[in-house]
Each structure stands twice: as C-alpha cells, then as structure tokens.
Motif scaffolding. Sequence first.
Motif, PDB file in Angstrom:
ATOM      1  N   THR A 112       0.861  -1.177   0.000  1.00  0.00           N
ATOM      2  CA  THR A 112       0.000   0.000   0.000  1.00  0.00           C
ATOM      3  C   THR A 112       0.901   1.231   0.000  1.00  0.00           C
ATOM      4  O   THR A 112       2.106   1.118  -0.259  1.00  0.00           O
ATOM      5  N   ASN A 113       0.336   2.397   0.291  1.00  0.00           N
ATOM      6  CA  ASN A 113       1.143   3.609   0.358  1.00  0.00           C
ATOM      7  C   ASN A 113       2.273   3.436   1.367  1.00  0.00           C
ATOM      8  O   ASN A 113       2.047   2.991   2.486  1.00  0.00           O
ATOM      9  N   ASN A 114       3.478   3.801   0.955  1.00  0.00           N
ATOM     10  CA  ASN A 114       4.651   3.558   1.799  1.00  0.00           C
ATOM     11  C   ASN A 114       4.618   4.304   3.126  1.00  0.00           C
ATOM     12  O   ASN A 114       5.368   3.973   4.042  1.00  0.00           O
ATOM     13  N   ILE A 115       3.746   5.317   3.254  1.00  0.00           N
ATOM     14  CA  ILE A 115       3.683   6.069   4.517  1.00  0.00           C
ATOM     15  C   ILE A 115       2.710   5.446   5.510  1.00  0.00           C
ATOM     16  O   ILE A 115       2.683   5.839   6.681  1.00  0.00           O
ATOM     17  N   TYR A 116       1.894   4.488   5.081  1.00  0.00           N
ATOM     18  CA  TYR A 116       0.885   3.929   5.975  1.00  0.00           C
ATOM     19  C   TYR A 116       1.522   2.986   6.999  1.00  0.00           C
ATOM     20  O   TYR A 116       2.495   2.296   6.700  1.00  0.00           O
ATOM     21  N   THR A 117       0.944   2.957   8.186  1.00  0.00           N
ATOM     22  CA  THR A 117       1.560   2.235   9.303  1.00  0.00           C
ATOM     23  C   THR A 117       1.567   0.719   9.133  1.00  0.00           C
ATOM     24  O   THR A 117       2.414   0.036   9.705  1.00  0.00           O
TER      25      THR A 117
ATOM     26  N   GLN B 261      -5.172 -11.003  -1.471  1.00  0.00           N
ATOM     27  CA  GLN B 261      -6.620 -10.875  -1.375  1.00  0.00           C
ATOM     28  C   GLN B 261      -7.035  -9.756  -0.434  1.00  0.00           C
ATOM     29  O   GLN B 261      -8.032  -9.076  -0.663  1.00  0.00           O
ATOM     30  N   LYS B 262      -6.244  -9.551   0.630  1.00  0.00           N
ATOM     31  CA  LYS B 262      -6.555  -8.494   1.600  1.00  0.00           C
ATOM     32  C   LYS B 262      -5.291  -7.697   1.909  1.00  0.00           C
ATOM     33  O   LYS B 262      -4.244  -8.278   2.198  1.00  0.00           O
ATOM     34  N   ILE B 263      -5.416  -6.395   1.870  1.00  0.00           N
ATOM     35  CA  ILE B 263      -4.311  -5.491   2.181  1.00  0.00           C
ATOM     36  C   ILE B 263      -4.734  -4.599   3.345  1.00  0.00           C
ATOM     37  O   ILE B 263      -5.792  -3.961   3.277  1.00  0.00           O
ATOM     38  N   VAL B 264      -3.911  -4.542   4.375  1.00  0.00           N
ATOM     39  CA  VAL B 264      -4.166  -3.644   5.500  1.00  0.00           C
ATOM     40  C   VAL B 264      -3.335  -2.385   5.286  1.00  0.00           C
ATOM     41  O   VAL B 264      -2.121  -2.455   5.103  1.00  0.00           O
ATOM     42  N   GLN B 265      -4.013  -1.226   5.316  1.00  0.00           N
ATOM     43  CA  GLN B 265      -3.313   0.044   5.138  1.00  0.00           C
ATOM     44  C   GLN B 265      -2.844   0.608   6.478  1.00  0.00           C
ATOM     45  O   GLN B 265      -1.694   1.006   6.635  1.00  0.00           O
ATOM     46  N   TYR B 266      -3.759   0.655   7.429  1.00  0.00           N
ATOM     47  CA  TYR B 266      -3.447   1.120   8.778  1.00  0.00           C
ATOM     48  C   TYR B 266      -4.537   0.598   9.697  1.00  0.00           C
ATOM     49  O   TYR B 266      -5.498  -0.061   9.229  1.00  0.00           O
ATOM     50  N   ASN B 267      -4.412   0.824  10.969  1.00  0.00           N
ATOM     51  CA  ASN B 267      -5.354   0.272  11.934  1.00  0.00           C
ATOM     52  C   ASN B 267      -6.800   0.651  11.589  1.00  0.00           C
ATOM     53  O   ASN B 267      -7.135   1.826  11.495  1.00  0.00           O
TER      54      ASN B 267
END
Length: 212
Positions: free
Chosen positions: A112-117, A134-140
């Motif tokens: 995902t975006n390199n700045i996301y936690t 299938q699933k990508i977590v960006q941040y909490n």
Amino acid sequence: MTIDNIVRLREIEEILHFTTNTGILGILDTRLLKARNRLNVDARLEYIFTPNARVRNRDAAWLDHVNLSVSKINTSFATYSGNWHRDTNIWWCVLSFSPEILIHDGVVFTTTNNIYTSVKRGQGSDGFEAMFAQKIVQYNGKSIERDPNCPANHTTCEQAEILYPGELSTEFLRKIYVPNDDICDQIAGQLTAVNHRAIEIEIRESLFKELY
C-alpha cells in the motif's frame, strides 16, 4: 515462481510514473528518472525541479527511491498533486517503463502507500506477489479486499508502490502518455532539443482526469 513468471501470468505490460512538464524535461535531458533526494543536488535540474508533493517527511527514509506503480497510476496521489498545481502553468504526462526493471537490484515492493503504518515491504517474487494479495491492511481499522472484478495486472491497493533505488535510466522508457495534441508536440520538441532517442508518445486523455 519468479517475478518474470508473475509478470507474464498477470499480463503486466508497463510500470508507470507521472510527472510534470519540468520533470519530463529533466528526465529526458539527464536520461534518468531520479529519486527526490538526487534532484536537489543536481545542478542541471536546480532551476526546473518541481516536486509532485509539497512535503515528504512521512517517508523521509525512502527519498532515495523513485516511486512507481503497476499498470495503473496512483489516482489518490495524482488527485493530490493535481490539486496542488491547479491554476498553474504545469502540465502532466505519464511515463511507461518496461516491467524488466522489476528484477533490478534493490527494488522494493509495498502493499500500500509507503507512509501507511501497516504497509508491508518486500523484495523478490514474494514481495512482488504480496502487492496482489486478497486483503491489504493500510493502517489500523482500514483494509482493502481485492475486488473480484479487479484486473489481474492491477495491485489490490491502488496506492501500492514500487520503490526503485536511486535513479532509473530512460533506456527502459517505452512510451509517454499525454492528454492532448499540444502536450504531445511539446514533448516531441523536448526529445529533439535534448537529442534523446525517439520514444513513442500516445494521447490517452482518460489517464489524466485526476490531474486536471
């Protein structure tokens, strides 16, 4: 499975980067798409450098890498950049590089975006395949499920990034997309002015709806 296998199976044909009229002039003149850190110290680019983002402190550790996308530009960032430069004399183009750059030394892939936690970074085929999970977590509290209709050659999260170390040679630049005839003519003039090899220029207005 190798990166080449993944590229072939997913029918990935191009790696993209969008830039401004001053950006493309510097790229063609130096024959290099340079990371942000290298633009400020290049005397040849001192007077034409126009960044795509005002502040990059959230990914400061990665400013010696070029940011690219697989098959489709990051429309979220494009919208941000387009709004920032709106009502200026800036115009945009999209650079299309050969997927062969994915196997170069030091290339890093992000989910995902390199700045996301919750970003996951990786190298090699495992790192590349993770971009299509299938699933990508960006941040909490924020995740993305891969849409069944998502083209195989698109990453699950459109903000996923390829981080290319240092500088990328225009030897691997295959095509330049532009929104109209006028910009096509201007880039053709730039190619001639800096004595760069011929590169195909294609008008594809649909790529630029977030930038104008």
